[in-house]
Design a protein around this motif. Structure first.
Motif, PDB file in Angstrom:
ATOM      1  N   GLN A 111       0.899  -1.212   0.142  1.00  0.00           N
ATOM      2  CA  GLN A 111       0.101   0.046  -0.016  1.00  0.00           C
ATOM      3  C   GLN A 111       0.845   1.238   0.162  1.00  0.00           C
ATOM      4  O   GLN A 111       0.645   2.295  -0.607  1.00  0.00           O
ATOM      5  CB  GLN A 111      -0.932  -0.115   1.267  1.00  0.00           C
ATOM      6  CG  GLN A 111      -1.745   1.172   1.390  1.00  0.00           C
ATOM      7  CD  GLN A 111      -2.974   1.311   0.315  1.00  0.00           C
ATOM      8  OE1 GLN A 111      -2.998   0.189  -0.524  1.00  0.00           O
ATOM      9  NE2 GLN A 111      -3.608   2.386   0.313  1.00  0.00           N
ATOM     10  N   ALA A 112       1.909   1.230   0.753  1.00  0.00           N
ATOM     11  CA  ALA A 112       2.782   2.315   0.766  1.00  0.00           C
ATOM     12  C   ALA A 112       3.622   2.660  -0.462  1.00  0.00           C
ATOM     13  O   ALA A 112       3.656   3.608  -0.994  1.00  0.00           O
ATOM     14  CB  ALA A 112       3.880   2.200   1.825  1.00  0.00           C
ATOM     15  N   ASP A 113       3.947   1.695  -1.247  1.00  0.00           N
ATOM     16  CA  ASP A 113       4.502   1.561  -2.454  1.00  0.00           C
ATOM     17  C   ASP A 113       3.391   2.202  -3.396  1.00  0.00           C
ATOM     18  O   ASP A 113       3.880   3.138  -4.404  1.00  0.00           O
ATOM     19  CB  ASP A 113       4.950   0.236  -2.895  1.00  0.00           C
ATOM     20  CG  ASP A 113       6.041  -0.183  -2.253  1.00  0.00           C
ATOM     21  OD1 ASP A 113       7.097   0.619  -1.595  1.00  0.00           O
ATOM     22  OD2 ASP A 113       6.570  -1.333  -2.372  1.00  0.00           O
ATOM     23  N   TYR A 114       2.390   1.650  -3.424  1.00  0.00           N
ATOM     24  CA  TYR A 114       1.192   2.278  -4.387  1.00  0.00           C
ATOM     25  C   TYR A 114       0.997   3.679  -3.982  1.00  0.00           C
ATOM     26  O   TYR A 114       0.894   4.426  -4.799  1.00  0.00           O
ATOM     27  CB  TYR A 114      -0.117   1.341  -4.116  1.00  0.00           C
ATOM     28  CG  TYR A 114      -1.521   2.152  -4.737  1.00  0.00           C
ATOM     29  CD1 TYR A 114      -1.296   1.820  -6.130  1.00  0.00           C
ATOM     30  CD2 TYR A 114      -2.150   2.757  -4.007  1.00  0.00           C
ATOM     31  CE1 TYR A 114      -2.650   2.617  -6.634  1.00  0.00           C
ATOM     32  CE2 TYR A 114      -3.590   3.090  -4.591  1.00  0.00           C
ATOM     33  CZ  TYR A 114      -3.470   3.080  -6.115  1.00  0.00           C
ATOM     34  OH  TYR A 114      -4.739   3.935  -6.535  1.00  0.00           O
ATOM     35  N   LEU A 115       0.883   4.195  -2.737  1.00  0.00           N
ATOM     36  CA  LEU A 115       0.607   5.495  -2.400  1.00  0.00           C
ATOM     37  C   LEU A 115       1.883   6.578  -3.000  1.00  0.00           C
ATOM     38  O   LEU A 115       1.679   7.397  -3.512  1.00  0.00           O
ATOM     39  CB  LEU A 115       0.516   5.836  -0.999  1.00  0.00           C
ATOM     40  CG  LEU A 115      -0.921   5.064  -0.219  1.00  0.00           C
ATOM     41  CD1 LEU A 115      -0.896   5.226   1.077  1.00  0.00           C
ATOM     42  CD2 LEU A 115      -1.976   5.544  -1.199  1.00  0.00           C
ATOM     43  N   THR A 116       3.050   5.703  -2.628  1.00  0.00           N
ATOM     44  CA  THR A 116       4.048   6.690  -3.170  1.00  0.00           C
ATOM     45  C   THR A 116       4.248   6.775  -4.723  1.00  0.00           C
ATOM     46  O   THR A 116       4.419   8.001  -5.221  1.00  0.00           O
ATOM     47  CB  THR A 116       5.337   6.051  -2.477  1.00  0.00           C
ATOM     48  OG1 THR A 116       5.336   5.916  -1.218  1.00  0.00           O
ATOM     49  CG2 THR A 116       6.589   6.981  -2.917  1.00  0.00           C
ATOM     50  N   GLU A 117       4.226   5.781  -5.251  1.00  0.00           N
ATOM     51  CA  GLU A 117       4.122   5.981  -6.851  1.00  0.00           C
ATOM     52  C   GLU A 117       2.843   6.798  -7.384  1.00  0.00           C
ATOM     53  O   GLU A 117       3.091   7.505  -8.293  1.00  0.00           O
ATOM     54  CB  GLU A 117       3.949   4.435  -7.391  1.00  0.00           C
ATOM     55  CG  GLU A 117       5.269   3.797  -7.206  1.00  0.00           C
ATOM     56  CD  GLU A 117       5.079   2.164  -7.718  1.00  0.00           C
ATOM     57  OE1 GLU A 117       3.788   1.964  -8.342  1.00  0.00           O
ATOM     58  OE2 GLU A 117       5.862   1.462  -7.555  1.00  0.00           O
ATOM     59  N   SER A 118       1.693   6.637  -6.598  1.00  0.00           N
ATOM     60  CA  SER A 118       0.690   7.410  -7.290  1.00  0.00           C
ATOM     61  C   SER A 118       0.764   8.894  -6.887  1.00  0.00           C
ATOM     62  O   SER A 118       0.401   9.904  -7.625  1.00  0.00           O
ATOM     63  CB  SER A 118      -0.740   7.016  -6.407  1.00  0.00           C
ATOM     64  OG  SER A 118      -0.996   5.365  -6.661  1.00  0.00           O
TER      65      SER A 118
END
Length: 570
Positions: free
Chosen positions: A187-194
């Motif tokens: 989820q953190a990776d997804y938020l960071t990329e987004s």
């Protein structure tokens, strides 16, 4: 304890009814008379697989029923309660019907139950020691149960079970947190990329609508330019032929009114016209500048690329750019909250280490109790083997504590194996692989005698029905008499039913049944009858010499009398 066994239309048995003794019951008869079918009937009511081929010829179905006297047994009561079976007056009725065609039906106290229920019940009621029934003792689980029962290590097993459950609970929490942490990392990776993607585009709230409108204007630039130019020409009169525009005509009107000079009669109108002329010039200037801007921007690629990027953001995090911007701002806050699990993970890791240490210590205590019991049981069984016509044979219970990270399981850390050596200098092997059918039955008798001796010393054991088949294979004479004696000793602690061809064994029984066969209406039928008095003496005589001569009868009576006297003195 088995109080009654009733059989109908099973193989050659058309109808048979037995009432085994509380102590020892012998089943005798000529080879091929059908003694094995009585054991098959017991196997049926014990939940074994049904075989329609064993239904008597011409019969619709085979049927067997056992009536058991049951006492207070929490495990047995639990099985019955779960199956919805109620025992009346301490008697449990179990039956099995096997049709010639179709599926078998199991019944307990009048209630249809799954076959597995009969198997569970039989584990608490019957133990069959026959060549085809010994595989269950070959399993590591069953051998562990036997050793634990002999060790009477309930306290140690309970302490370990508590420690093991505590460890499993912590490991479960740790696994869930690890899965949660993995999800949080994703989820953190997804938020960071987004967030980075949105920041790269850097949208503004109303930008998409503005760009689309501008694109429309550019795409229609020629039409717009022509219309605006015509409007400008009409307003300011510039262009070919120097035609007057609206502003010029309004100026002419102002000059005309000013020329009248009648005491300010048209001053108000002149002011309004002058204001109108000023407004027209402003509109004209605005239109002219607009034409220059729109007409000068022809490259739609940049605008279309921007619109594409903004549309993609809106589809993923919209529906509007305001929503996209709001999602990004919230995602930044959420990203800050996703780093709270490492401390909890470290805490659970510490708890797991402590719980594992407690479980290992408890397993070591349990292992020590098992090793002590294994040594005692090995010695006790070895002592019995010499009395069962197995001189030089040796039995050993091997308890091997596992090592390493995966040493523990739900039952401790021990690998347990029952090893048997049939003669001196032979290599010890797992008992199911190293003993013949008769040896295995006698080995199981030696084990049951050892267990019974322990139970006598340390408390009452749940009454069981032990059935021995082929226990006398390869035995005769004095050794046969001693075998009968050992079976009678076991019968003082439990119900014993033995299928035998040795008169020295049968003479020790409290009750004897004879299985015979006869031809009836073209079919071979098996009959089962209890013998007593002279009839029993005649059966023992037949077993001794194959005849009922007076000499054989005297020998049979002497054998029965000596066995009875020995039982009274044991």
């Amino acid at each position: 304890m088995l109080e009654e066994l009733e059989v109908h239309d099973l193989g050659p048995i058309h109808e048979a009814r037995l009432e085994p003794a509380v102590g020892m019951t012998a089943i005798t008869g000529e080879t091929g008379a059908g003694k094995s079918m009585l054991l098959n009937a017991i196997r049926l009511i014990s939940g074994n697989a049904a075989d329609a081929a064993r239904v008597s010829p011409g019969a619709d179905a085979a049927w067997a029923q056992g009536v058991f006297a049951v006492g207070q047994d929490p495990i047995l009561e639990g099985v019955l309660e779960e199956a919805g079976v109620e025992v009346q007056d301490g008697e449990l009725f179990v039956s099995r019907r096997v049709p010639a065609k179709g599926r078998s039906r199991a019944v307990a106290c009048g209630r249809t139950v799954p076959r597995a229920v009969l198997a569970e019940l039989s584990r608490r009621l019957i133990t069959i020691h026959g060549q085809s029934d010994q595989l269950h003792i070959a399993s590591a689980a069953r051998q562990r149960e036997v050793l634990d029962g002999y060790a009477q290590d309930d306290a140690e097993r309970e302490a370990y079970a508590h420690a093991w459950q505590e460890l499993r609970d912590i490991e479960g929490r740790l696994e869930r947190l690890e899965r949660q942490e993995a999800g949080m990392r994703q989820q953190a990776d997804y938020l960071t990329e987004s967030i980075a993607r949105i920041d790269r585009v850097d949208p503004h709230a109303d930008e998409l609508d503005e760009l689309k409108a501008r694109r429309d204007r550019i795409e229609h630039a020629a039409q717009i330019a022509e219309g605006v130019q015509r409007a400008v020409l009409a307003l300011d009169g510039s262009g070919e032929g120097d035609l007057p525009g609206v502003a010029d005509k309004v100026g002419d009107a102002v000059h005309a009114l000013r020329a009248i000079r009648l005491d300010g009669m048209f001053d108000e109108d002149i002011a309004r016209l002058e204001a109108a002329a000023e407004e027209i010039r402003d509109v004209s200037y605005s239109l002219a500048s607009h034409i220059d801007d729109e007409v000068g921007e022809r490259d739609l690629d940049t605008i279309n690329g921007r619109i594409h990027d903004l549309d993609e953001l809106a589809r993923r995090w919209g529906p509007t750019l305001r929503d996209v911007i709001a999602w990004r701002d919230q995602a930044r806050f959420d990203l800050e909250d996703l780093d709270a699990s490492p401390e909890k993970m470290a805490e659970l890791q510490t708890l797991r280490t402590k719980a594992l240490d407690r479980a290992r210590r408890a397993a070591a205590v349990l292992s020590k109790a098992r090793m002590a019991a294994a040594k005692t049981l090995s010695g006790a069984v070895d002592g019995e083997l010499g009395n069962l016509s197995m001189p030089g044979a040796s039995f050993h219970v091997d308890v091997h504590p596992r090592q390493g990270a995966d040493a523990l399981d739900a039952h401790g850390c021990d690998d347990i194996a029952f090893m048997f050596r049939p003669f001196p200098n032979a290599k010890p092997m797992p008992m199911a692989r190293s003993a013949s059918g008769g040896e295995l039955s006698r080995l199981m008798l030696a084990m049951e005698l050892s267990l019974a001796a322990r139970d006598t010393a340390d408390g009452d054991r749940t009454p069981m029905t032990f059935i021995f088949d082929e226990v006398d294979a390869g035995v005769g004479g004095v050794a046969g008499a001693e075998l009968g004696h050992r079976l009678a000793m076991l019968a003082t602690h439990a119900q014993v039913i033995v299928v035998t061809h040795l008169p020295q064994v049968a003479s020790w029984a409290d009750v004897q049944y004879v299985v015979g066969k006869a031809d009836e209406a073209g079919f071979t039928r098996t009959h089962v009858r209890q013998v007593d008095g002279d009839e029993r003496a005649m059966e023992i005589a037949r077993m001794l010499s194959g005849s009922d001569s007076e000499t054989s009868l005297d020998h049979a009576r002497e054998l029965l009398a000596s066995s009875t006297l020995a039982k009274e003195g044991q």
